[in-house]
Design a protein around this motif. Sequence first.
Motif, PDB file in Angstrom:
ATOM      1  N   PHE A 174       1.206  -1.247  -0.277  1.00 44.41           N
ATOM      2  CA  PHE A 174      -0.124  -0.380   0.342  1.00 44.41           C
ATOM      3  C   PHE A 174       0.992   1.120  -0.079  1.00 44.41           C
ATOM      4  CE2 PHE A 174      -3.554  -3.150   1.163  1.00 44.41           C
ATOM      5  CZ  PHE A 174      -3.951  -2.440   0.832  1.00 44.41           C
ATOM      6  N   ALA A 175       1.699   0.759   0.886  1.00 40.49           N
ATOM      7  CA  ALA A 175       3.215   2.050   0.138  1.00 40.49           C
ATOM      8  C   ALA A 175       3.193   2.384  -1.018  1.00 40.49           C
ATOM      9  CB  ALA A 175       4.081   2.024   1.336  1.00 40.49           C
ATOM     10  N   GLN A 176       3.146   1.345  -1.533  1.00 41.17           N
ATOM     11  CA  GLN A 176       4.444   1.535  -3.038  1.00 41.17           C
ATOM     12  C   GLN A 176       2.839   1.853  -3.933  1.00 41.17           C
ATOM     13  OE1 GLN A 176       6.773   1.418  -3.525  1.00 41.17           O
ATOM     14  NE2 GLN A 176       8.361   0.280  -2.732  1.00 41.17           N
ATOM     15  N   LEU A 177       1.978   1.680  -3.629  1.00 42.08           N
ATOM     16  CA  LEU A 177       0.311   1.805  -4.755  1.00 42.08           C
ATOM     17  C   LEU A 177      -0.169   3.418  -4.173  1.00 42.08           C
ATOM     18  CD1 LEU A 177      -1.832   0.977  -6.495  1.00 42.08           C
ATOM     19  CD2 LEU A 177      -2.929   0.654  -4.280  1.00 42.08           C
ATOM     20  N   GLY A 178       0.594   4.130  -2.135  1.00 39.00           N
ATOM     21  CA  GLY A 178       0.400   5.562  -2.745  1.00 39.00           C
ATOM     22  C   GLY A 178       1.090   6.284  -3.217  1.00 39.00           C
ATOM     23  N   PHE A 179       3.039   5.328  -3.618  1.00 38.16           N
ATOM     24  CA  PHE A 179       3.367   6.541  -3.847  1.00 38.16           C
ATOM     25  C   PHE A 179       3.696   6.476  -5.180  1.00 38.16           C
ATOM     26  CE2 PHE A 179       7.972   7.572  -4.575  1.00 38.16           C
ATOM     27  CZ  PHE A 179       8.070   8.500  -3.769  1.00 38.16           C
ATOM     28  N   ASN A 180       3.190   5.907  -5.996  1.00 39.17           N
ATOM     29  CA  ASN A 180       2.767   5.916  -7.321  1.00 39.17           C
ATOM     30  C   ASN A 180       1.885   6.755  -7.721  1.00 39.17           C
ATOM     31  OD1 ASN A 180       1.187   3.806  -9.661  1.00 39.17           O
ATOM     32  ND2 ASN A 180       3.282   4.190 -10.048  1.00 39.17           N
ATOM     33  N   PHE A 181       1.087   7.398  -7.086  1.00 37.61           N
ATOM     34  CA  PHE A 181       0.037   8.561  -7.848  1.00 37.61           C
ATOM     35  C   PHE A 181       1.685   9.738  -8.224  1.00 37.61           C
ATOM     36  CE2 PHE A 181      -1.325  13.168  -6.764  1.00 37.61           C
ATOM     37  CZ  PHE A 181      -3.094  12.466  -7.319  1.00 37.61           C
ATOM     38  N   ILE A 182       2.724   9.899  -7.210  1.00 34.50           N
ATOM     39  CA  ILE A 182       3.697  10.861  -7.296  1.00 34.50           C
ATOM     40  C   ILE A 182       4.415  10.906  -7.736  1.00 34.50           C
ATOM     41  CG2 ILE A 182       4.971  12.258  -5.755  1.00 34.50           C
ATOM     42  CD1 ILE A 182       3.385  11.185  -3.229  1.00 34.50           C
ATOM     43  N   VAL A 183       4.767   9.435  -7.812  1.00 35.33           N
ATOM     44  CA  VAL A 183       6.179   8.844  -9.437  1.00 35.33           C
ATOM     45  C   VAL A 183       5.479   7.209 -10.053  1.00 35.33           C
ATOM     46  CG1 VAL A 183       8.347   7.712  -9.205  1.00 35.33           C
ATOM     47  CG2 VAL A 183       8.029   9.656  -7.731  1.00 35.33           C
ATOM     48  N   PRO A 184       4.618   7.919 -10.947  1.00 34.14           N
ATOM     49  CA  PRO A 184       4.065   6.621 -12.034  1.00 34.14           C
ATOM     50  C   PRO A 184       5.157   6.373 -13.004  1.00 34.14           C
ATOM     51  CG  PRO A 184       3.805   9.112 -13.076  1.00 34.14           C
ATOM     52  CD  PRO A 184       4.269   9.121 -11.172  1.00 34.14           C
ATOM     53  N   SER A 185       6.370   6.359 -12.767  1.00 36.24           N
ATOM     54  CA  SER A 185       7.274   5.814 -13.761  1.00 36.24           C
ATOM     55  C   SER A 185       7.706   5.243 -12.302  1.00 36.24           C
ATOM     56  CB  SER A 185       8.459   6.772 -13.756  1.00 36.24           C
ATOM     57  OG  SER A 185      10.196   6.200 -14.080  1.00 36.24           O
ATOM     58  N   GLY A 186       8.007   3.648 -13.175  1.00 39.93           N
ATOM     59  CA  GLY A 186       8.354   2.601 -12.486  1.00 39.93           C
ATOM     60  C   GLY A 186       9.680   2.567 -12.136  1.00 39.93           C
ATOM     61  N   SER A 187      11.143   3.289 -13.344  1.00 43.16           N
ATOM     62  CA  SER A 187      12.212   3.788 -12.675  1.00 43.16           C
ATOM     63  C   SER A 187      12.247   4.242 -11.469  1.00 43.16           C
ATOM     64  CB  SER A 187      12.975   3.119 -13.621  1.00 43.16           C
ATOM     65  OG  SER A 187      12.665   4.170 -14.367  1.00 43.16           O
ATOM     66  N   GLY A 188      11.432   4.843 -11.898  1.00 51.48           N
ATOM     67  CA  GLY A 188      11.674   6.645 -10.895  1.00 51.48           C
ATOM     68  C   GLY A 188      11.489   6.038  -9.416  1.00 51.48           C
ATOM     69  N   GLN A 189      10.161   4.891  -9.360  1.00 52.99           N
ATOM     70  CA  GLN A 189       9.310   4.540  -8.162  1.00 52.99           C
ATOM     71  C   GLN A 189      11.136   3.824  -7.304  1.00 52.99           C
ATOM     72  OE1 GLN A 189       5.959   3.582  -7.718  1.00 52.99           O
ATOM     73  NE2 GLN A 189       6.090   2.965  -6.107  1.00 52.99           N
ATOM     74  N   ALA A 190      10.737   2.883  -7.749  1.00 53.19           N
ATOM     75  CA  ALA A 190      12.199   1.754  -8.203  1.00 53.19           C
ATOM     76  C   ALA A 190      13.430   2.778  -7.113  1.00 53.19           C
ATOM     77  CB  ALA A 190      12.353   0.746  -9.067  1.00 53.19           C
ATOM     78  N   LEU A 191      13.987   3.671  -7.819  1.00 47.34           N
ATOM     79  CA  LEU A 191      15.583   4.248  -7.751  1.00 47.34           C
ATOM     80  C   LEU A 191      14.890   4.634  -6.188  1.00 47.34           C
ATOM     81  CD1 LEU A 191      16.840   5.462 -10.959  1.00 47.34           C
ATOM     82  CD2 LEU A 191      17.999   3.838  -9.921  1.00 47.34           C
ATOM     83  N   VAL A 192      13.880   5.168  -6.453  1.00 42.35           N
ATOM     84  CA  VAL A 192      13.311   6.194  -4.605  1.00 42.35           C
ATOM     85  C   VAL A 192      13.080   5.366  -2.935  1.00 42.35           C
ATOM     86  CG1 VAL A 192      11.829   7.717  -3.608  1.00 42.35           C
ATOM     87  CG2 VAL A 192      12.237   8.228  -6.068  1.00 42.35           C
ATOM     88  N   THR A 193      11.915   4.349  -3.834  1.00 46.80           N
ATOM     89  CA  THR A 193      12.387   4.017  -3.414  1.00 46.80           C
ATOM     90  C   THR A 193      12.712   2.697  -2.514  1.00 46.80           C
ATOM     91  OG1 THR A 193       9.882   2.349  -4.138  1.00 46.80           O
ATOM     92  CG2 THR A 193       9.755   4.339  -3.197  1.00 46.80           C
ATOM     93  N   MET A 194      12.903   1.679  -2.856  1.00 48.11           N
ATOM     94  CA  MET A 194      13.996   0.477  -2.913  1.00 48.11           C
ATOM     95  C   MET A 194      15.372   0.342  -2.038  1.00 48.11           C
ATOM     96  SD  MET A 194      11.922  -1.656  -3.602  1.00 48.11           S
ATOM     97  CE  MET A 194      12.854  -3.495  -3.221  1.00 48.11           C
ATOM     98  N   PRO A 195      15.840   1.519  -2.265  1.00 46.54           N
ATOM     99  CA  PRO A 195      17.578   2.356  -1.542  1.00 46.54           C
ATOM    100  C   PRO A 195      16.438   1.526  -0.104  1.00 46.54           C
ATOM    101  CG  PRO A 195      17.214   3.288  -3.254  1.00 46.54           C
ATOM    102  CD  PRO A 195      15.839   2.363  -3.472  1.00 46.54           C
TER     103      PRO A 195
END
Length: 307
Positions: free
Chosen positions: A206-227
């Motif tokens: 749900f955290a990733q689902l909510g954050f996807n609203f702000i960063v719809p780019s898959g690669s961008g979301q990975a770089l921001v959240t996965m670390p």
Amino acid sequence: MALCATTVGFTTGVLNPINTGLGQQLSDLPLYSGYGLRVMAFVVMLAAAIFFVMRYARMVHQTPSLSLLSSDTSESEKRTLYQHADNSPALIATARQKLAAVATFAFFAVLVYGVLQQGWFMMEMAGLFIIMGIVVGLIAGLDTDEICAGFNQGFRDVLVGAMIAGVARGVAVMLEDGQIMDTLVFGLGNLVGGLPTLLSAIGMFFAQLGFNFIVPSGSGQALVTMPLMAPLSDIIGVTRQTAVLAFQLGDGIGNILYPTSGYFMATLALAGVPWQKWVKFFFPLFCVWIVIALGFLIFAQATQWTG
């Protein structure tokens, strides 16, 4: 059909370099490991999408007034334009056109190689598509004037979508440059870390689902959240493979719901479908996909899935 099918493929990401590949790379996991569970998720989510779309199509075929776009003027115009399409004589490909089809598949093979082996992304893919359009057109027997006319027509069709994509991207740019995004990621990480172990994977989703609203780019979301999510998963008792799966599912499902997703809004603009009409159509399937995603995440957490 186009949005639901591509979203299932992207979300489950069996061999997707953008979400699975990058997410696993950032989490220090073997590339494309754990594909078995992802294949199962792909099959289940795709089956749900096929059932949902076919059910709606059958309903509208039997009773056209039940279509969500039945009162839309542009929809009526399109139905009038294409209602006699089946009466057109069958087209037979010439030898040059068949050769052009083979060349198209060859270009897609180059595309797959470039993405997987050379790290190509939007700029490289766009350049390849332009070259493909010119070369395939010449092979098919078109002259340069006809190729240019085709490009011009295509540009006119996608202009509105391109403008909408730019506006959607502007939201993410403001959040990034305003340093709001880092605060949100930090807050989401603390929220997930405070959940009971059994609910941690669900909280990540749900955290990733909510954050996807702000960063719809898959690669961008990975770089921001996965670390952040990868080491956090070690602390709270979730395997890194499960953390990547939570990222994939949370990132992908919202791509065809949130108006901040540029390609999604461009697709709606090309099809002439208002966003609010799409939400009314898609939201039941969105809820079903969430239930399916939660089922796979609970299984992964319960079995301490490592791939």
